[in-house]
Design a protein around this motif. Structure first.
Motif, PDB file in Angstrom:
ATOM      1  N   LEU A   1      44.948  41.516  50.793  1.00  0.00           N
ATOM      2  CA  LEU A   1      45.057  42.003  49.420  1.00  0.00           C
ATOM      3  C   LEU A   1      43.722  41.914  48.702  1.00  0.00           C
ATOM      4  O   LEU A   1      43.333  42.815  47.945  1.00  0.00           O
ATOM      5  CB  LEU A   1      46.123  41.203  48.661  1.00  0.00           C
ATOM      6  N   ALA A   2      42.978  40.829  48.939  1.00  0.00           N
ATOM      7  CA  ALA A   2      41.667  40.664  48.306  1.00  0.00           C
ATOM      8  C   ALA A   2      40.723  41.790  48.720  1.00  0.00           C
ATOM      9  O   ALA A   2      39.925  42.280  47.908  1.00  0.00           O
ATOM     10  CB  ALA A   2      41.080  39.309  48.664  1.00  0.00           C
ATOM     11  N   GLU A   3      40.800  42.212  49.986  1.00  0.00           N
ATOM     12  CA  GLU A   3      39.966  43.305  50.467  1.00  0.00           C
ATOM     13  C   GLU A   3      40.337  44.614  49.775  1.00  0.00           C
ATOM     14  O   GLU A   3      39.464  45.395  49.393  1.00  0.00           O
ATOM     15  CB  GLU A   3      40.102  43.441  51.975  1.00  0.00           C
ATOM     16  N   VAL A   4      41.635  44.831  49.622  1.00  0.00           N
ATOM     17  CA  VAL A   4      42.090  46.038  48.919  1.00  0.00           C
ATOM     18  C   VAL A   4      41.617  46.008  47.471  1.00  0.00           C
ATOM     19  O   VAL A   4      41.084  46.991  46.949  1.00  0.00           O
ATOM     20  CB  VAL A   4      43.630  46.144  48.969  1.00  0.00           C
ATOM     21  N   ALA A   5      41.786  44.864  46.820  1.00  0.00           N
ATOM     22  CA  ALA A   5      41.392  44.724  45.419  1.00  0.00           C
ATOM     23  C   ALA A   5      39.899  44.936  45.230  1.00  0.00           C
ATOM     24  O   ALA A   5      39.460  45.528  44.236  1.00  0.00           O
ATOM     25  CB  ALA A   5      41.805  43.346  44.906  1.00  0.00           C
ATOM     26  N   ALA A   6      39.113  44.457  46.178  1.00  0.00           N
ATOM     27  CA  ALA A   6      37.666  44.630  46.097  1.00  0.00           C
ATOM     28  C   ALA A   6      37.295  46.108  46.076  1.00  0.00           C
ATOM     29  O   ALA A   6      36.338  46.516  45.402  1.00  0.00           O
ATOM     30  CB  ALA A   6      36.980  43.928  47.262  1.00  0.00           C
ATOM     31  N   GLY A   7      38.067  46.901  46.799  1.00  0.00           N
ATOM     32  CA  GLY A   7      37.830  48.334  46.808  1.00  0.00           C
ATOM     33  C   GLY A   7      38.069  48.978  45.455  1.00  0.00           C
ATOM     34  O   GLY A   7      37.570  50.071  45.181  1.00  0.00           O
ATOM     35  N   ASP A   8      38.836  48.285  44.620  1.00  0.00           N
ATOM     36  CA  ASP A   8      39.098  48.771  43.261  1.00  0.00           C
ATOM     37  C   ASP A   8      38.259  48.016  42.233  1.00  0.00           C
ATOM     38  O   ASP A   8      38.529  48.085  41.026  1.00  0.00           O
ATOM     39  CB  ASP A   8      40.584  48.628  42.933  1.00  0.00           C
ATOM     40  N   GLY A   9      37.255  47.279  42.715  1.00  0.00           N
ATOM     41  CA  GLY A   9      36.343  46.595  41.810  1.00  0.00           C
ATOM     42  C   GLY A   9      36.821  45.261  41.286  1.00  0.00           C
ATOM     43  O   GLY A   9      36.289  44.750  40.296  1.00  0.00           O
ATOM     44  N   LEU A  10      37.807  44.657  41.938  1.00  0.00           N
ATOM     45  CA  LEU A  10      38.363  43.393  41.474  1.00  0.00           C
ATOM     46  C   LEU A  10      38.006  42.254  42.424  1.00  0.00           C
ATOM     47  O   LEU A  10      38.018  42.418  43.645  1.00  0.00           O
ATOM     48  CB  LEU A  10      39.890  43.479  41.371  1.00  0.00           C
ATOM     49  N   ASP A  11      37.720  41.103  41.831  1.00  0.00           N
ATOM     50  CA  ASP A  11      37.465  39.889  42.607  1.00  0.00           C
ATOM     51  C   ASP A  11      38.736  39.050  42.572  1.00  0.00           C
ATOM     52  O   ASP A  11      38.940  38.250  41.672  1.00  0.00           O
ATOM     53  CB  ASP A  11      36.296  39.112  41.999  1.00  0.00           C
ATOM     54  N   MET A  12      39.593  39.251  43.547  1.00  0.00           N
ATOM     55  CA  MET A  12      40.887  38.574  43.592  1.00  0.00           C
ATOM     56  C   MET A  12      40.734  37.238  44.317  1.00  0.00           C
ATOM     57  O   MET A  12      40.419  37.193  45.495  1.00  0.00           O
ATOM     58  CB  MET A  12      41.911  39.449  44.307  1.00  0.00           C
TER      59      MET A  12
ATOM     60  N   GLN B   1      46.278  45.331  22.783  1.00  0.00           N
ATOM     61  CA  GLN B   1      47.170  44.991  23.881  1.00  0.00           C
ATOM     62  C   GLN B   1      46.499  45.106  25.239  1.00  0.00           C
ATOM     63  O   GLN B   1      46.626  44.214  26.086  1.00  0.00           O
ATOM     64  CB  GLN B   1      48.418  45.882  23.833  1.00  0.00           C
ATOM     65  N   ASP B   2      45.775  46.189  25.452  1.00  0.00           N
ATOM     66  CA  ASP B   2      45.125  46.373  26.754  1.00  0.00           C
ATOM     67  C   ASP B   2      44.086  45.289  26.994  1.00  0.00           C
ATOM     68  O   ASP B   2      43.983  44.747  28.102  1.00  0.00           O
ATOM     69  CB  ASP B   2      44.475  47.753  26.838  1.00  0.00           C
ATOM     70  N   ALA B   3      43.318  44.952  25.966  1.00  0.00           N
ATOM     71  CA  ALA B   3      42.295  43.918  26.103  1.00  0.00           C
ATOM     72  C   ALA B   3      42.920  42.561  26.411  1.00  0.00           C
ATOM     73  O   ALA B   3      42.388  41.793  27.226  1.00  0.00           O
ATOM     74  CB  ALA B   3      41.463  43.834  24.821  1.00  0.00           C
ATOM     75  N   MET B   4      44.056  42.258  25.776  1.00  0.00           N
ATOM     76  CA  MET B   4      44.720  40.984  26.020  1.00  0.00           C
ATOM     77  C   MET B   4      45.284  40.941  27.436  1.00  0.00           C
ATOM     78  O   MET B   4      45.149  39.932  28.136  1.00  0.00           O
ATOM     79  CB  MET B   4      45.847  40.788  25.000  1.00  0.00           C
ATOM     80  N   LYS B   5      45.879  42.034  27.851  1.00  0.00           N
ATOM     81  CA  LYS B   5      46.433  42.108  29.211  1.00  0.00           C
ATOM     82  C   LYS B   5      45.319  41.923  30.247  1.00  0.00           C
ATOM     83  O   LYS B   5      45.457  41.153  31.206  1.00  0.00           O
ATOM     84  CB  LYS B   5      47.115  43.460  29.410  1.00  0.00           C
ATOM     85  N   GLU B   6      44.228  42.605  30.031  1.00  0.00           N
ATOM     86  CA  GLU B   6      43.095  42.524  30.960  1.00  0.00           C
ATOM     87  C   GLU B   6      42.537  41.104  31.031  1.00  0.00           C
ATOM     88  O   GLU B   6      42.267  40.588  32.109  1.00  0.00           O
ATOM     89  CB  GLU B   6      41.998  43.494  30.521  1.00  0.00           C
ATOM     90  N   ARG B   7      42.383  40.476  29.861  1.00  0.00           N
ATOM     91  CA  ARG B   7      41.803  39.124  29.844  1.00  0.00           C
ATOM     92  C   ARG B   7      42.701  38.127  30.550  1.00  0.00           C
ATOM     93  O   ARG B   7      42.224  37.236  31.276  1.00  0.00           O
ATOM     94  CB  ARG B   7      41.559  38.676  28.387  1.00  0.00           C
ATOM     95  N   LEU B   8      43.998  38.235  30.342  1.00  0.00           N
ATOM     96  CA  LEU B   8      44.935  37.321  30.987  1.00  0.00           C
ATOM     97  C   LEU B   8      44.960  37.522  32.498  1.00  0.00           C
ATOM     98  O   LEU B   8      44.985  36.555  33.266  1.00  0.00           O
ATOM     99  CB  LEU B   8      46.343  37.523  30.417  1.00  0.00           C
ATOM    100  N   MET B   9      44.927  38.763  32.935  1.00  0.00           N
ATOM    101  CA  MET B   9      44.943  39.038  34.371  1.00  0.00           C
ATOM    102  C   MET B   9      43.682  38.519  35.050  1.00  0.00           C
ATOM    103  O   MET B   9      43.733  37.926  36.129  1.00  0.00           O
ATOM    104  CB  MET B   9      45.117  40.538  34.619  1.00  0.00           C
ATOM    105  N   ARG B  10      42.536  38.751  34.402  1.00  0.00           N
ATOM    106  CA  ARG B  10      41.283  38.255  34.991  1.00  0.00           C
ATOM    107  C   ARG B  10      41.272  36.731  35.035  1.00  0.00           C
ATOM    108  O   ARG B  10      40.831  36.121  36.023  1.00  0.00           O
ATOM    109  CB  ARG B  10      40.081  38.772  34.188  1.00  0.00           C
ATOM    110  N   ALA B  11      41.779  36.120  33.981  1.00  0.00           N
ATOM    111  CA  ALA B  11      41.831  34.655  33.941  1.00  0.00           C
ATOM    112  C   ALA B  11      42.705  34.105  35.060  1.00  0.00           C
ATOM    113  O   ALA B  11      42.366  33.116  35.703  1.00  0.00           O
ATOM    114  CB  ALA B  11      42.350  34.184  32.584  1.00  0.00           C
ATOM    115  N   TYR B  12      43.819  34.761  35.300  1.00  0.00           N
ATOM    116  CA  TYR B  12      44.761  34.283  36.317  1.00  0.00           C
ATOM    117  C   TYR B  12      44.272  34.568  37.734  1.00  0.00           C
ATOM    118  O   TYR B  12      44.253  33.670  38.587  1.00  0.00           O
ATOM    119  CB  TYR B  12      46.137  34.930  36.096  1.00  0.00           C
ATOM    120  N   HIS B  13      43.886  35.807  37.990  1.00  0.00           N
ATOM    121  CA  HIS B  13      43.608  36.228  39.369  1.00  0.00           C
ATOM    122  C   HIS B  13      42.175  35.984  39.828  1.00  0.00           C
ATOM    123  O   HIS B  13      41.922  35.934  41.035  1.00  0.00           O
ATOM    124  CB  HIS B  13      43.939  37.716  39.536  1.00  0.00           C
TER     125      HIS B  13
END
Length: 221
Positions: A77-88, A114-126
């Motif tokens: 999953l981390a490899e897939v996420a990296a392809g979408d620009g995410l550090d999982m 709302q979008d900014a809050m959602k994004e910040r929480l997801m980055r904080a968690y993942h």
């Protein structure tokens, strides 16, 4: 065009799905006529404030696999996420109840954050390994949620008031009841004008086609 996205902060595929949706929306020619609302969905409403085991152990227990298999799945999953620009970083994730985090996303809606809050929480968690646990169970988790909310621009006194009361609890539950009524059992789930829907973190190309179909359906109505 109204788009509603049901997702959970603790859902890794929801984070991937968010990036893919953003990519699709950026290429959609009518994007300025699109309104996006993030809807609440808890993968595990009965989760404790914070789990006593790491994410790989929890994954193994939940799906009846070995811990090595769970770790392999997380690496994939981390490899897939990296392809979408995410550090999982599943190795850092601290699983737990996300109800209060959802309440903050509801609060942010009133301020168009709302979008900014959602994004910040997801980055904080993942990515950062922050705990999203129920603030009522741990003052440390409350402070974390307050800090994250203030970072995106929400007033600290209002955030603390929400976490100290049951404000926006009804809105979270209403989103979850609506999901059940619509037959949504897996997230992420995207609903466009509540006419066309799609489950899963679909590729941007598929999501772009979904947006085009929904736009055409809207014009034909």
């Amino acid at each position: 065009m109204d788009i509603e996205i049901w997702s959970d902060i603790a859902c890794p595929w929801c984070y991937v799905g968010k990036r893919r949706f953003e990519a699709a929306l950026a290429e959609f020619e009518h994007r300025d006529d699109v309104a996006v609302t993030w809807r609440s969905f808890e993968l595990d409403p009965t989760a404790p404030a914070q789990r006593s085991v790491d994410s790989a152990t929890h994954l193994a227990e939940k799906y009846g696999m070995s811990r090595d298999e769970a770790l392999a799945r997380q690496r994939s999953l981390a490899e897939v996420a990296a392809g979408d620009g995410l550090d999982m970083r599943a190795d850092l994730a601290r699983g737990g109840n996300t109800f209060d985090a959802h309440r903050l996303v509801q609060l942010a809606k009133a301020s168009d954050m709302q979008d900014a809050m959602k994004e910040r929480l997801m980055r904080a968690y993942h990515t950062e390994g922050e705990s999203m646990g129920d603030a009522g169970e741990s003052m440390g988790d409350a402070d974390t949620l307050v800090r994250l909310a203030v970072e995106v621009g929400l007033p600290e006194d209002e955030v603390r008031d929400v976490l100290a009361t049951d404000r926006y609890a009804a809105e979270v539950r209403d989103d979850e009841r609506t999901a059940a009524a619509l037959g949504i059992h897996a997230v992420p789930f995207i609903a466009v004008d509540r006419r066309i829907g799609a489950a899963g973190a679909r590729p941007p190309e598929a999501l772009g086609e979904l947006l085009r179909q929904a736009w055409e359906a809207r014009l034909a109505a």
